[in-house]
Every structure is written in C-alpha cells, then in structure tokens.
Write a protein that holds these residues in place. Structure first.
Motif, PDB file in Angstrom:
ATOM      1  N   SER A  56       3.587 -12.089   2.315  1.00  0.00           N
ATOM      2  CA  SER A  56       2.816 -11.067   3.047  1.00  0.00           C
ATOM      3  C   SER A  56       3.584 -10.434   4.205  1.00  0.00           C
ATOM      4  O   SER A  56       3.084  -9.505   4.826  1.00  0.00           O
ATOM      5  N   LEU A  58       4.354 -11.893   7.098  1.00  0.00           N
ATOM      6  CA  LEU A  58       4.100 -12.487   8.419  1.00  0.00           C
ATOM      7  C   LEU A  58       5.297 -13.333   8.833  1.00  0.00           C
ATOM      8  O   LEU A  58       5.556 -13.532  10.021  1.00  0.00           O
ATOM      9  N   PRO A  78       3.951  -6.696   7.551  1.00  0.00           N
ATOM     10  CA  PRO A  78       2.753  -6.936   6.737  1.00  0.00           C
ATOM     11  C   PRO A  78       2.031  -5.666   6.291  1.00  0.00           C
ATOM     12  O   PRO A  78       1.612  -5.566   5.145  1.00  0.00           O
ATOM     13  N   TYR A  79       1.903  -4.682   7.196  1.00  0.00           N
ATOM     14  CA  TYR A  79       1.139  -3.491   6.806  1.00  0.00           C
ATOM     15  C   TYR A  79       1.837  -2.690   5.701  1.00  0.00           C
ATOM     16  O   TYR A  79       1.181  -2.063   4.878  1.00  0.00           O
ATOM     17  N   VAL A  82       1.043  -4.617   2.455  1.00  0.00           N
ATOM     18  CA  VAL A  82      -0.324  -4.357   1.978  1.00  0.00           C
ATOM     19  C   VAL A  82      -0.383  -2.991   1.290  1.00  0.00           C
ATOM     20  O   VAL A  82      -0.986  -2.839   0.226  1.00  0.00           O
ATOM     21  N   GLN A  88      -3.542 -10.584   0.865  1.00  0.00           N
ATOM     22  CA  GLN A  88      -3.719 -12.028   0.978  1.00  0.00           C
ATOM     23  C   GLN A  88      -5.133 -12.347   1.460  1.00  0.00           C
ATOM     24  O   GLN A  88      -5.609 -11.757   2.427  1.00  0.00           O
ATOM     25  N   SER A 109     -10.248  -1.794   3.633  1.00  0.00           N
ATOM     26  CA  SER A 109      -9.699  -0.578   3.027  1.00  0.00           C
ATOM     27  C   SER A 109      -8.911   0.247   4.042  1.00  0.00           C
ATOM     28  O   SER A 109      -8.711   1.441   3.866  1.00  0.00           O
ATOM     29  N   TYR A 110      -8.436  -0.406   5.092  1.00  0.00           N
ATOM     30  CA  TYR A 110      -7.757   0.302   6.182  1.00  0.00           C
ATOM     31  C   TYR A 110      -6.509   1.049   5.714  1.00  0.00           C
ATOM     32  O   TYR A 110      -6.202   2.136   6.174  1.00  0.00           O
ATOM     33  N   CYS A 111      -5.787   0.402   4.799  1.00  0.00           N
ATOM     34  CA  CYS A 111      -4.454   0.896   4.468  1.00  0.00           C
ATOM     35  C   CYS A 111      -4.475   2.169   3.624  1.00  0.00           C
ATOM     36  O   CYS A 111      -5.140   2.238   2.604  1.00  0.00           O
TER      37      CYS A 111
ATOM     38  N   TYR B 166     -12.066   4.060  11.610  1.00  0.00           N
ATOM     39  CA  TYR B 166     -11.057   3.123  11.116  1.00  0.00           C
ATOM     40  C   TYR B 166     -10.185   2.595  12.250  1.00  0.00           C
ATOM     41  O   TYR B 166      -9.950   1.400  12.350  1.00  0.00           O
ATOM     42  N   GLN B 182      -3.345  -8.138  10.601  1.00  0.00           N
ATOM     43  CA  GLN B 182      -2.092  -7.773   9.931  1.00  0.00           C
ATOM     44  C   GLN B 182      -2.233  -7.878   8.415  1.00  0.00           C
ATOM     45  O   GLN B 182      -1.749  -7.030   7.677  1.00  0.00           O
ATOM     46  N   LEU B 183      -2.934  -8.918   7.984  1.00  0.00           N
ATOM     47  CA  LEU B 183      -3.126  -9.092   6.538  1.00  0.00           C
ATOM     48  C   LEU B 183      -4.005  -7.989   5.944  1.00  0.00           C
ATOM     49  O   LEU B 183      -3.992  -7.753   4.741  1.00  0.00           O
ATOM     50  N   MET B 184      -4.803  -7.322   6.782  1.00  0.00           N
ATOM     51  CA  MET B 184      -5.630  -6.212   6.305  1.00  0.00           C
ATOM     52  C   MET B 184      -4.824  -4.910   6.250  1.00  0.00           C
ATOM     53  O   MET B 184      -5.366  -3.847   5.995  1.00  0.00           O
ATOM     54  N   GLY B 185      -3.549  -5.007   6.551  1.00  0.00           N
ATOM     55  CA  GLY B 185      -2.724  -3.806   6.503  1.00  0.00           C
ATOM     56  C   GLY B 185      -2.738  -3.012   7.794  1.00  0.00           C
ATOM     57  O   GLY B 185      -2.347  -1.855   7.822  1.00  0.00           O
ATOM     58  N   ILE B 186      -3.198  -3.652   8.861  1.00  0.00           N
ATOM     59  CA  ILE B 186      -3.234  -2.975  10.156  1.00  0.00           C
ATOM     60  C   ILE B 186      -1.893  -3.167  10.856  1.00  0.00           C
ATOM     61  O   ILE B 186      -1.418  -4.296  10.993  1.00  0.00           O
ATOM     62  N   ASN B 187      -1.290  -2.065  11.261  1.00  0.00           N
ATOM     63  CA  ASN B 187      -0.057  -2.126  12.027  1.00  0.00           C
ATOM     64  C   ASN B 187      -0.448  -2.446  13.465  1.00  0.00           C
ATOM     65  O   ASN B 187      -0.763  -1.560  14.256  1.00  0.00           O
TER      66      ASN B 187
END
Ligand SMILES: Nc1ncnc2c1ncn2[C@@H]1O[C@H](COP(=O)(O)OP(=O)(O)O)[C@@H](O)[C@H]1O
Ligand SMILES: [Mg+2]
Lengths: 247, 288
Positions: A56, A58, A78-79, A82, A88, A109-111, B166, B182-187
């Motif tokens: 991931s 990290l 990580p971002y 994703v 993960q 669904s942020y990405c 968001y 971070q794992l959610m894709g957040i920078n």
C-alpha cells in the motif's frame, strides 16, 4: 472452481522491509494473479501486516521491488497506489467511528476516478452488504463487529479497486458472520476484483482461497495451491496437529 | 467597557462579542483538531488580517469586508506553503518542533508589523462600524452585530465544509486516523496544507471584524491568542459548533465580569471559568 487467469497482476520480488532498524520481511517474493483469491497465512508477528502496508505504500522496501500491472510501485505514496487500483482493508476494521455509515463509504471514493463512479459503486456495495443499506444513516460505531467489517470492506470497494488487500478480517467475529463475509468476498471476486487476504486461521483459509503463501518470521516458508498445501506434511504438522511419519 | 443599567445589556453585548471570539478561535481549533498543533502564531495571523484590511483601506480606499476578496486568497496560499514547507517538514523530525516554528513565525510577524506599521494603535474605521442599532430600548454598535453574524456564518460554513465536501471529509478523516486516511487514497500532506490554509483564511476574516471592533497594535496577537485559547478550552478543540458556543460563553462571562467587577478585572472571571473547566472537564464542554 473458477479457472484462474494466469496473468500476474502484482509481482513482489525479493523485498526486505524494516521498521526502523528492525527487519520484518526477509527476501519475500509473492505473485498475485489476476482474478484470483489468494491467501497469506502466518502466525502473529510473522510480518503479514508489514507486507500489506508495503504494497500500500505506507512502508517502502529497502531492497527488492513491487510491480503492479507492469508499473514499479515500490517508491510510490499511498494515495498514488490507491488511484492505481489497490485498496487495503486494514486490520481491526478502522472505520471512522464518529462518521455515519454512508459517510464512511463516501470517503472511500475520495480518489480521482472513483468519485465519478460513487453512486454506481455505492449500489454495488449495498448489493453485497444489504445490511449497510439499512443502516446507512447510523453512526458507524453503533454497528456490530461483523457489520463494521462489512463497512470496512464496502469502503474499500468504493475506491473502485482492481486488487483488494484484506487484513485479518475474521478477527473477533463469530463463525457464522465469517461465513457471510466470505460469501460476499466470493461474489466480489466474481465481479472481477482480485483479492489478497491475510489470516491466521489456516484450516479455514485453505478452504476459502485458491492459492496461499505461508509466512514465518518474515520469510515465505511455503506456497502453492490450497489443495497442495493441505497435503503438505509441514502444514499438517504445524497447523493441523497431525503427526506425520517420516519414512 | 462600562455599562449603565441592567445586566441584559452586557449579556447581549457578550453574546455578540462571542461571535468575534469564536471567529478568532475557529482556525486555532481546526489546526489543533487536524494536526495536533497549537498554533502559537494564530493570533498574529489574525492581526495580519487586520493590517491587510487596513492597508487596502488606507491605500486604495477599499472597504475592509470587500478587501477580503484580496486577502483571502493571499492568506490561503501563504497558509498552504507554511504548512507544506515549514510545518510538514518539521513534523517529520519531531512533533514539538512545529510548536517552536509557530513561535518563531509569531515573532517574525510581530516585528514585521512593528517595522511596517509602527507600534501605534490602528483601527478599521468604516462609516457603518461606528453606527449603532437598537434591540428594544438598548443601543449597540453595528460592529458587534457584524461580529456575531460573521461568527455564525463562518462556523456554519466550516461545519458544512468538513461534513459535506470531499476535501472537508478528508480533513476530518486525516484528523481521526492518519494511517487509514492514507489507505483511503487521501494525500495527507496536501490535506494538512489545505487545513492550515483554511485556518489562515478564517484568521483573515477574523482580523477584519476584529479591526472594526477594537483598535489593534503589532503585539495584539498575543491577547487574541489568549482569547482563542480560552474559547477553545471552554468549547473543546476540533469541534466547530463547540468552539462557537465557547466563544459566546467567553464573551458573556467577560461582559458580565466587567459589569460586576468593573472593566479592569473583566478578564479575571474569564480566566477563573477557563481554569475551572480545565480542572473538571479538560476536553471542553463539547469536546469528545
Ligand atoms: N511500527 C513498528 N515498529 C517496530 N516494529 C514493528 C512495527 N510494526 C510491526 N513491527 C514488528 O514487525 C514484525 C511483523 O509485524 P506485523 O507485520 O504486524 O505482523 P503480523 O501482521 O503478521 O502480526 C513484528 O515482530 C512486529 O513486532
Ligand atoms: Mg497484522
């Protein structure tokens, strides 16, 4: 049994990973094939979470490399990982307890591209986990352990993943709940999402997965299809308590 | 402040003034909630907002509230880069270093203000801020009403922003669990930058309303940092609504203190209340 597409999706090559000065993974190599349900088995502190965290982004490997669909991801944040399609579901669920169920899902669904597919993915999550639909307005901490795990998996699905890493989802859950979640994972897999899941429970895991790697003290001790592993003497001895006669 | 007559007047004054205190404290509360950083420079950022408004008004005749169109983007960008290039890097070394950096920034801003503006006290005098309005028989300065309205609007906006957008949800998520965010894709690095930038914007807005209510000097930041601390202690760090109510309570306690014991000791009652709350409910009245 579904036919396994042999295309390698994720290729981990000879990685060493450290926590500070402590080396947690030693020369680990693992391949995840597209469309499969792969298990990573290992006792406590064998390095399972460390491995998932390294995938991931990290953590970063000190040596070796990780390739996802032909792209070297071993130095990525990580971002970025994703947004490439690896999600993960962390150990201990780690949902946001004060947020509602729906907000927990939305944050998944942020990405980038996943935002545009939010409503579509939300519908899919509710198909897999109808209970979450009923409870969408509830604050997440009021859910039962099993529902929280479903929420954590659903939140992962919201990022529109190609590969889903799931860390010890069955921890602390009743067998009947574990069955329900495994059933959902199967149907998630049927939709074309590759799954790598981590477990301590060997017997159960060998029933559910197609292939498995066994990790011991930060090294890959064994790997193969689950049929092969079930017949493996070392596995029988170490995990099923069967005495194997040496002839 | 000296009040004639009954206790209702100071209570109403205190409520309105509390809007200003909340406005000053919201940014401090946000940065603490997200980054666990007590931003010692926050009061100076507020005063910076006052001086920017002053500069625009004196040099170009721009109304200070209109001037926010210019100062908001400036403060936003400044905040983002302070977080990204100073605080963010300092956090990577050790968690107490950003505190020292914030103190350094505070000193730099104060001295820059001394050089540019001299230690003389300034005020944002607009035609309307010195007008008065009536509630029943009672008369109040318009600036107090503006303080209250601005406080409520900014608090409601921040609440909406943190819950419904968001970026706001990402800020909330990163403040609750950085690893999972971070794992959610957040920078998270960038999200911290935005959180700091938004705190700076709120400081810019607070500075303008402050400047229309009270005179300010280059060192005023310290007293407003103290007020912001008090507000956040009462309301609870990280909660926007809590911070707002904390501001109102602080404002009312201050004006009642002034009414009962005279203006010289009006802050005494405030500090006693703050101490009592710290002792019995250190997370604040609305903190978790
Ligand atoms: N943050 C950390 N700092 C130092 N050592 C760690 C850290 N996280 C894990 N470890 C060590 O790394 C090893 C592997 O841990 P982990 O990957 O969490 O194992 P598992 O998930 O298989 O239980 C353990 O010996 C653990 O003590
Ligand atoms: Mg683990």
């Amino acid at each position: 049994m579904h036919k396994i597409d042999n295309e390698v999706m994720l290729k981990i090559e000879h990685i060493d990973v450290f926590h500070g000065t402590f080396q947690a993974l030693w020369d680990v190599s693992i391949e995840v094939r597209k469309g499969e349900m792969l298990a990573l088995i290992g006792a406590n502190t064998s390095g399972k979470t460390t491995l998932l965290d390294t995938i991931s982004g990290l953590l970063h490997p000190a040596r070796g490399r990780i390739e996802f669909q032909g792209v070297d991801i071993s130095r990525m944040d990580p971002y970025e990982i994703v947004s490439l399609g690896i999600t993960q579901v962390p150990e201990g669920r780690c949902i946001f307890p004060e947020m509602t169920v729906i907000d927990n899902l939305v944050i998944g669904s942020y990405c980038g591209a996943a935002r545009k597919r939010k409503d579509e993915n939300l519908k899919k999550v509710f198909e897999h986990f109808p209970k979450l639909k009923e409870r969408q307005k509830q604050v997440a901490k009021t859910l039962s352990g099993g529902e929280q795990q479903m929420l954590a998996i659903g939140r992962g699905l919201m990022s529109d993943p190609k590969l889903m890493l799931i860390d010890e989802m069955s921890l602390g859950l009743a067998p009947i709940v574990i069955d329900e979640i495994f059933k959902a994972l199967k149907s998630i897999k049927e939709k074309g999402i590759t799954i790598l899941f981590v477990e301590q429970n060997v017997k159960r895991t060998l029933q559910e997965a197609e292939r498995a790697y066994i990790l011991e003290n930060g090294r890959v001790a064994l790997s193969g299809t689950t049929e092969e592993l079930r017949e493996e003497d070392k596995v029988k001895k170490a995990y099923f308590g069967v005495e194997v006669c040496e002839t | 402040m000296i009040y004639g007559g009954d206790i209702i007047t100071p209570i109403l004054m205190g409520i309105m003034l509390g809007g200003l205190y909340a406005l000053i404290a919201l940014g401090l509360s946000l940065v603490f909630g997200v980054m666990r950083l007590i931003n010692l420079a926050h009061g100076d950022f507020v005063v910076m907002g006052s001086y920017i408004g002053y500069a625009l008004m004196r040099n170009f005749g721009i109304d200070p509230i209109l001037g926010l169109i210019i100062s908001i983007p400036v403060m936003f960008v400044l905040g983002f880069f302070i977080q990204k290039y100073l605080m963010g890097r300092a956090f990577a070394i050790a968690s107490e270093i950003p505190l020292i950096i914030a103190f350094g920034i505070s000193l730099i801003i104060q001295n820059a203000h001394q050089i540019i503006w001299t230690p003389l006290s300034r005020a944002l005098n607009t035609p309307y801020s010195h007008m008065s309005f009536h509630i029943g028989e009672r008369q109040f300065p318009v600036s107090y009403l503006l303080d209250f309205v601005a406080g409520i609007l900014i608090m409601l906006f921040l609440r909406w922003f943190l819950k419904r957008t968001y970026l706001g949800m990402a800020i909330t998520a990163a403040s609750q669990d950085k690893r999972v965010a971070q794992l959610m894709g957040i920078n998270t690095g960038r999200v911290y930058g935005y959180a700091f930038a938004i705190a700076m914007v709120s400081a810019a807005i607070a500075g303008v309303f402050l400047g229309m209510t009270f005179p300010f000097t280059p060192t005023s930041g310290i007293s407003f940092l103290t007020i912001a601390f008090g507000t956040v202690v009462i309301g609870g760090l990280g909660s926007m609504l809590g911070t707002f109510i904390g501001g109102i309570i602080l404002g009312v306690v201050q004006t009642i203190g002034g009414y009962l014991f005279g203006p010289a000791s009006q802050m005494l009652l405030v500090y006693i209340i703050v101490l009592v709350i710290l002792a019995i409910r250190p997370q604040g009245l609305f903190g978790k």
